[in-house]
Scaffold this active site. Structure first.
Site, PDB file in Angstrom:
ATOM      1  N   ASP A   1     -14.454   0.869   6.849  1.00  0.00           N
ATOM      2  CA  ASP A   1     -13.115   1.075   6.318  1.00  0.00           C
ATOM      3  C   ASP A   1     -13.305   1.863   5.412  1.00  0.00           C
ATOM      4  O   ASP A   1     -14.380   2.224   4.683  1.00  0.00           O
ATOM      5  CB  ASP A   1     -12.714  -0.468   5.563  1.00  0.00           C
ATOM      6  CG  ASP A   1     -10.999  -0.594   5.148  1.00  0.00           C
ATOM      7  OD1 ASP A   1     -10.349  -1.185   5.778  1.00  0.00           O
ATOM      8  OD2 ASP A   1     -10.643   0.429   4.703  1.00  0.00           O
TER       9      ASP A   1
ATOM     10  N   VAL B   1     -11.623   6.419   9.775  1.00  0.00           N
ATOM     11  CA  VAL B   1     -11.606   6.560  11.226  1.00  0.00           C
ATOM     12  C   VAL B   1     -10.810   7.813  11.695  1.00  0.00           C
ATOM     13  O   VAL B   1     -10.836   8.033  13.009  1.00  0.00           O
ATOM     14  CB  VAL B   1     -10.733   5.151  11.724  1.00  0.00           C
ATOM     15  CG1 VAL B   1     -11.676   4.112  11.291  1.00  0.00           C
ATOM     16  CG2 VAL B   1      -9.486   5.170  11.129  1.00  0.00           C
TER      17      VAL B   1
ATOM     18  N   TYR C   1       5.738   5.870  13.893  1.00  0.00           N
ATOM     19  CA  TYR C   1       4.879   4.585  14.017  1.00  0.00           C
ATOM     20  C   TYR C   1       5.163   4.057  15.414  1.00  0.00           C
ATOM     21  O   TYR C   1       3.887   3.874  16.296  1.00  0.00           O
ATOM     22  CB  TYR C   1       5.109   3.356  13.018  1.00  0.00           C
ATOM     23  CG  TYR C   1       4.424   2.307  12.953  1.00  0.00           C
ATOM     24  CD1 TYR C   1       3.404   2.162  12.332  1.00  0.00           C
ATOM     25  CD2 TYR C   1       4.869   1.017  13.458  1.00  0.00           C
ATOM     26  CE1 TYR C   1       2.491   1.015  12.195  1.00  0.00           C
ATOM     27  CE2 TYR C   1       4.175  -0.017  13.556  1.00  0.00           C
ATOM     28  CZ  TYR C   1       2.752  -0.147  12.720  1.00  0.00           C
ATOM     29  OH  TYR C   1       2.355  -1.187  12.854  1.00  0.00           O
TER      30      TYR C   1
ATOM     31  N   THR D   1       0.415  -8.982   5.353  1.00  0.00           N
ATOM     32  CA  THR D   1      -0.710  -8.568   4.878  1.00  0.00           C
ATOM     33  C   THR D   1      -0.328  -7.471   3.615  1.00  0.00           C
ATOM     34  O   THR D   1       0.831  -7.115   3.512  1.00  0.00           O
ATOM     35  CB  THR D   1      -1.656  -7.488   5.773  1.00  0.00           C
ATOM     36  OG1 THR D   1      -0.625  -6.645   6.070  1.00  0.00           O
ATOM     37  CG2 THR D   1      -1.639  -8.547   7.142  1.00  0.00           C
TER      38      THR D   1
HETATM   39  N1  LIG Z   1       0.915  -6.161   9.166  1.00  0.00           N
HETATM   40  C1  LIG Z   1       1.617  -6.216   9.832  1.00  0.00           C
HETATM   41  O1  LIG Z   1       3.030  -6.600   9.920  1.00  0.00           O
HETATM   42  C2  LIG Z   1       1.524  -5.268  11.568  1.00  0.00           C
HETATM   43  C3  LIG Z   1       2.240  -5.444  12.393  1.00  0.00           C
HETATM   44  C4  LIG Z   1       1.833  -4.768  13.464  1.00  0.00           C
HETATM   45  C5  LIG Z   1       0.923  -3.782  13.569  1.00  0.00           C
HETATM   46  N2  LIG Z   1       0.146  -3.727  12.372  1.00  0.00           N
HETATM   47  C6  LIG Z   1      -0.940  -2.918  12.549  1.00  0.00           C
HETATM   48  O2  LIG Z   1      -2.140  -3.701  12.234  1.00  0.00           O
HETATM   49  C7  LIG Z   1      -3.161  -2.664  11.690  1.00  0.00           C
HETATM   50  C8  LIG Z   1      -3.619  -3.470  10.390  1.00  0.00           C
HETATM   51  O3  LIG Z   1      -2.625  -3.564   9.716  1.00  0.00           O
HETATM   52  P1  LIG Z   1      -2.520  -4.549   8.117  1.00  0.00           P
HETATM   53  O4  LIG Z   1      -1.246  -5.021   8.086  1.00  0.00           O
HETATM   54  O5  LIG Z   1      -3.869  -5.404   8.217  1.00  0.00           O
HETATM   55  O6  LIG Z   1      -2.716  -3.465   7.099  1.00  0.00           O
HETATM   56  P2  LIG Z   1      -3.498  -3.107   5.900  1.00  0.00           P
HETATM   57  O7  LIG Z   1      -2.876  -2.082   4.971  1.00  0.00           O
HETATM   58  O8  LIG Z   1      -3.513  -4.418   5.155  1.00  0.00           O
HETATM   59  O9  LIG Z   1      -4.989  -3.070   6.280  1.00  0.00           O
HETATM   60  C9  LIG Z   1      -5.324  -1.589   6.819  1.00  0.00           C
HETATM   61  C10 LIG Z   1      -6.661  -1.376   6.472  1.00  0.00           C
HETATM   62  O10 LIG Z   1      -7.010  -0.138   7.244  1.00  0.00           O
HETATM   63  C11 LIG Z   1      -7.801   0.724   6.335  1.00  0.00           C
HETATM   64  N3  LIG Z   1      -7.452   1.997   6.604  1.00  0.00           N
HETATM   65  C12 LIG Z   1      -6.412   2.918   6.523  1.00  0.00           C
HETATM   66  N4  LIG Z   1      -6.910   4.210   6.870  1.00  0.00           N
HETATM   67  C13 LIG Z   1      -7.891   4.132   7.216  1.00  0.00           C
HETATM   68  C14 LIG Z   1      -9.068   5.147   7.557  1.00  0.00           C
HETATM   69  N5  LIG Z   1      -8.374   6.406   7.783  1.00  0.00           N
HETATM   70  N6  LIG Z   1     -10.283   4.795   7.703  1.00  0.00           N
HETATM   71  C15 LIG Z   1     -10.689   3.613   7.675  1.00  0.00           C
HETATM   72  N7  LIG Z   1      -9.892   2.532   7.319  1.00  0.00           N
HETATM   73  C16 LIG Z   1      -8.572   3.068   6.912  1.00  0.00           C
HETATM   74  C17 LIG Z   1      -7.062   0.327   4.927  1.00  0.00           C
HETATM   75  O11 LIG Z   1      -8.064   0.665   3.890  1.00  0.00           O
HETATM   76  C18 LIG Z   1      -7.145  -1.273   5.008  1.00  0.00           C
HETATM   77  O12 LIG Z   1      -8.074  -1.860   4.811  1.00  0.00           O
HETATM   78  C19 LIG Z   1      -2.418  -1.539  11.654  1.00  0.00           C
HETATM   79  O13 LIG Z   1      -2.790  -0.672  12.587  1.00  0.00           O
HETATM   80  C20 LIG Z   1      -1.041  -1.783  11.547  1.00  0.00           C
HETATM   81  O14 LIG Z   1      -0.281  -0.556  12.081  1.00  0.00           O
HETATM   82  C21 LIG Z   1       0.654  -4.525  11.333  1.00  0.00           C
END
Ligand SMILES: NC(=O)c1ccc[n+]([C@@H]2O[C@H](COP(=O)([O-])OP(=O)(O)OC[C@H]3O[C@@H](n4cnc5c(N)ncnc54)[C@H](O)[C@@H]3O)[C@@H](O)[C@H]2O)c1
Length: 250
Positions: free
Chosen positions: A39, A64, A157, A192
């Protein structure tokens, strides 16, 4: 009681600091995987939680969106552990300004594609050769329900996430028969920190939109991830599975 389906396996999970990535990391760790948590932010709490539950884990800071970092981190992990069994491409972002076809700014588009699409390619580009050499691998990409249906203010997105479903299908077809499967999960709304700017009223509306009238939790994605990444899921590849509390059926 949960069986140790991942004993002896090495799982690399991006976005493991919090949210869905942390949920998946903790679930795989609880089932015996050694989890490498990646991360931008530190993953100390995730590693501590996995260890407190009797598992093993380590962390590294990584962006990433930077292929150079993938190219140094993946060989380091392979040198240390001899293999990578699971890759969870989970790190991602949502837009911070208007995300419509008309109002989206170029910089927001570039940021979105880098984080939510290109990073997934980089993960597969660098880790798939390790998996193929080892004759086994499970790639889990995170798409979104926004990849599958039209939702307002998610233009870039949904483009990125639809791209993830396409790359998942293509990579699965390309490397089928090597012991490696590639699948994706399309979550509904998961509670989240990514939702931190959404008002409680809006969160209630999101919850009401799901047939099962609640928001998802990271553990809901973790459970599906654990199945898709397990050895027994070896007849499943190239698919994107909604885990959305029935949002897509109402
Ligand atoms: N929460 C939702 O409702 C939801 C729904 C559909 C999809 N998603 C997808 O699930 C995934 C995780 O989402 P989440 O809700 O846990 O988000 P979150 O913001 O809680 O966690 C995302 C994590 O990714 C890390 N991150 C961001 N950019 C980064 C980078 N460049 N390099 C390394 N780490 C990086 C952040 O530091 C964080 O720890 C994402 O791809 C998001 O699009 C989330």
């Amino acid at each position: 009681m949960t069986t140790k389906r991942f004993s002896g396996m090495v799982a690399v999970i991006t976005g493991a600091h919090q949210g869905i990535g942390r949920g998946v990391a903790e679930r795989l760790g609880s089932e015996g995987a050694h989890v490498v948590c990646l991360d931008l932010k530190d993953c100390n709490d995730t590693v501590a939680a996995i260890k407190a539950a009797g598992g093993t884990a380590e962390r590294a800071t990584m962006d990433v969106t930077d292929l150079t970092q993938w190219k140094s981190e993946v060989p380091r992990i392979e040198d240390k552990h001899g293999k990578i069994d699971v890759l969870g491409n989970i790190a991602g972002v949502v837009a911070t300004t208007a995300d419509t076809a008309i109002d989206l700014e170029q910089a927001q588009w570039d940021r979105m594609i880098a984080h939510d699409l290109t990073s997934v390619w980089y993960g597969m580009k660098t880790v798939l050769p390790v998996m193929i050499r080892g004759g086994f691998g499970r790639v889990l990409n995170i798409a979104s329900l926004a990849a599958l249906r039209g939702l307002p203010n998610l233009f870039s997105y949904s483009a990125a996430k639809a791209g993830v479903t396409g790359m998942t299908r293509q990579a699965a077809a390309e490397y089928a028969g090597t012991g490696v499967t590639v699948n994706a999960i399309a979550p509904g709304t998961i509670n989240t920190p990514i939702l931190q700017d959404i008002t409680p009223d809006m969160l209630d509306q999101f919850a009401a939109a799901h047939a099962i009238k609640r928001l998802g939790m990271p553990r809901d994605i973790g459970a599906m991830a654990a199945y898709l990444c397990s050895p027994e899921a070896d007849f499943i590849t190239g698919m994107t599975y909604p885990v959305d509390g029935g949002w897509s059926i109402v």
